[in-house]
Scaffold this active site. Structure first.
Site, PDB file in Angstrom:
ATOM      1  N   ALA A 212       0.809  -1.220   0.000  1.00 66.83           N
ATOM      2  CA  ALA A 212       0.000   0.000   0.000  1.00 66.83           C
ATOM      3  C   ALA A 212       0.842   1.269   0.000  1.00 66.83           C
ATOM      4  CB  ALA A 212      -0.942  -0.017   1.203  1.00 66.83           C
ATOM      5  N   LYS A 264      -0.923 -16.331  -0.083  1.00 64.85           N
ATOM      6  CA  LYS A 264       0.439 -15.797  -0.194  1.00 64.85           C
ATOM      7  C   LYS A 264       0.944 -15.238   1.122  1.00 64.85           C
ATOM      8  CE  LYS A 264      -0.805 -11.272  -0.230  1.00 64.85           C
ATOM      9  NZ  LYS A 264      -0.222 -10.097   0.432  1.00 64.85           N
ATOM     10  N   ARG A 328       4.089  -6.451   5.796  1.00 64.20           N
ATOM     11  CA  ARG A 328       4.047  -6.597   7.255  1.00 64.20           C
ATOM     12  C   ARG A 328       4.200  -8.046   7.718  1.00 64.20           C
ATOM     13  NH1 ARG A 328      -2.279  -4.860   7.482  1.00 64.20           N
ATOM     14  NH2 ARG A 328      -1.476  -3.422   5.938  1.00 64.20           N
TER      15      ARG A 328
END
Length: 490
Positions: A212, A264, A328
């Site tokens: 993002a 994933k 993350r």
């Protein structure tokens, strides 16, 4: 006895039809010119809206609400808001539902977003667009909207859907940017299906190699829209999200696209373990290859409609690569491994992510539940190992090991699944039977439909004379092509 890599034998993989990735890349490149038909050009966009091709007639304006306001939700609102100002068939205003929080300054997050045009907590320093309106009232945010964009942590979606029952219009189209699944007694439920079933609306999905923060500063990226039947709806979503730095391609494969985005994150956790143990790029590449293989196998076992080509879209191999290099899940898994697994993921998440949520750990748990319930744990060693490391049953170093001992709690019967499509004969039966025979397992066919006796006979012929140590029940489908079986089994 423990041995080093590979988790799968290189010469005879469990799912042999999932290998040869490098050769697929050359095929993908050769296909590139043919895929231009999927790209919606600016000229097509203008012509479509000027002539009323959106199916609602000339003058109709769609109204968009983004349900979610985290890091990715804020970026999604920015992308959409930049396009609604340019496209005549959309209302300029984009509402964004915000789960209200009080900031350290004492101000409400919603008030700060509307005052500064910036999500100071989850996307600081990025202007969302003056036409983005933050709204803490979910019912009010979705009122009058006919296009809903869902982008919240997946563990909150069931509660959100329950709150929205009876509150959305019957003609609403939805799209999910959520990566995860719900596991229920009857089996796994994808978030798009949860939305469709609870709200009674069609739901597409958007997934891809999308970190993002990079999209927020307008670095080039791609994404994949997965749709079911209506190509025109897919094109609407493509137009709504596409920018010069964010290229979106439609694919008629909702389950395949969504499972890629979901699974994933488990692979990214594994990659983080590798980084935390300083194992190097070769090991990480192997983890990514094996992870993609298990993603494809798991997807095709759950949904026979999943297309092989989907795994070579942005939502597939590209998303695996970018998530294993950044993001993350990889970041927190690296910290977990560097601490020897002594600090929990919950503790690291709270410390490192400033309120954002991990998806990989919960998804690994949900996938593990599916694998355990269906007797597939030993067939997916990477997915299984990631969960067992996350829960403390194995050390982080186990990510590059696998046991040659008999599986724990070994069952006398391995129940593959009741196949209902032709594809599963290929991916779930034929290659698996070969692998089980190689492992000296006994394989026995159980068929319940008389019209498929020929399937059982051909598989029995394949297995004749093999040593007996285990039993595998296979319930083949009714609509099997004899020509297909001859190609696969003779």
């Amino acid at each position: 006895m423990r041995s080093r890599f590979p988790l799968y034998p290189s010469s005879s993989s469990l799912f042999s039809n999932l290998s040869l990735i490098s050769s697929r890349f050359s095929t993908l490149l050769s296909m590139a010119p043919q895929q231009e038909e999927n790209v919606i050009t600016e000229a097509e966009t203008a012509n479509s809206y000027n002539t009323g091709n959106d199916g609602q007639g000339v003058g109709f304006k769609s109204k968009v609400t983004v349900v979610g306001s985290g890091n990715w939700g804020s970026v999604a609102a920015k992308l959409i808001a930049s396009n609604t100002l340019k496209l005549n068939s959309f209302h300029d205003e984009v509402r964004m539902w915000v789960f209200e929080e009080t900031l350290q300054t004492g101000e409400k997050l919603t008030d700060v977003i509307n005052k500064t045009n910036e999500n100071v907590k989850y996307l600081p320093g990025i202007k969302l667009g003056k036409n983005v309106l933050a709204d803490p009232d979910l019912d009010n945010a979705v009122k009058d909207a006919n296009m809903l964009v869902f982008v919240t942590p997946h563990q909150f979606m069931e509660g959100i859907c329950k709150r929205l029952v009876g509150k959305v219009r019957g003609d609403v189209e939805a799209i999910s940017l959520i990566k995860g699944m719900e596991v229920k007694m009857e089996g796994p439920c994808m978030i798009s299906n949860l939305i469709s079933e609870q709200l009674g609306i069609n739901c597409s999905v958007l997934m891809g190699a999308n970190i993002a923060n990079e999209i927020a500063v307008e670095k080039f990226s791609e994404a994949t829209v997965g749709y079911r039947d209506n190509r025109e709806i897919a094109e609407q979503w493509v137009k709504l999200f596409s920018t010069p730095y964010f290229m979106v391609t439609p694919v008629q494969d909702v389950e395949g696209v969504e499972l890629c985005g979901t699974l994933k994150n488990i692979v990214a956790i594994a990659a983080g373990f590798v980084d935390g143990l300083d194992m190097g790029n070769n090991t990480k590449a192997a983890i990514m290859r094996i992870g993609l293989r298990e993603m494809k196998a798991f997807s095709k076992l759950l949904f026979s409609s999943v297309r092989d080509s989907t795994f070579f879209e942005s939502c597939g191999v590209a998303d695996v690569i970018t998530t294993c290099l950044g993001g993350r899940n990889r970041k927190v898994a690296e910290a977990f491994a560097r601490n020897g697994g002594k600090r929990s993921f919950d503790e690291l998440e709270a410390e490192m992510l400033q309120g954002q949520k991990l998806q990989g750990v919960s998804t690994a748990r949900e996938v593990y539940e599916v694998l355990s319930h269906r007797g597939w744990l030993e067939l997916f060693p990477l997915f299984t190992t990631v969960h067992e490391i996350c829960t403390g049953r194995l050390p982080p170093s186990a990510i590059v090991e696998y046991s040659e001992k008999e599986p724990r709690g070994q069952r006398q019967v391995v129940d593959i699944l009741k196949c209902d499509s032709l594809d599963l004969i290929d991916s779930a039966v034929v290659t698996l039977v070969h692998e089980l025979l190689k492992r000296q397992w006994k394989v026995r066919i159980r068929h319940v439909r008389r019209e498929v006796n020929s399937v059982a006979d051909k598989l029995a012929k394949l297995m004749r004379g093999q040593p007996r140590s285990e039993t595998l029940y296979v319930d083949p489908p009714a609509e099997v092509s004899e020509a297909f079986l001859q190609n696969q089994l003779v």
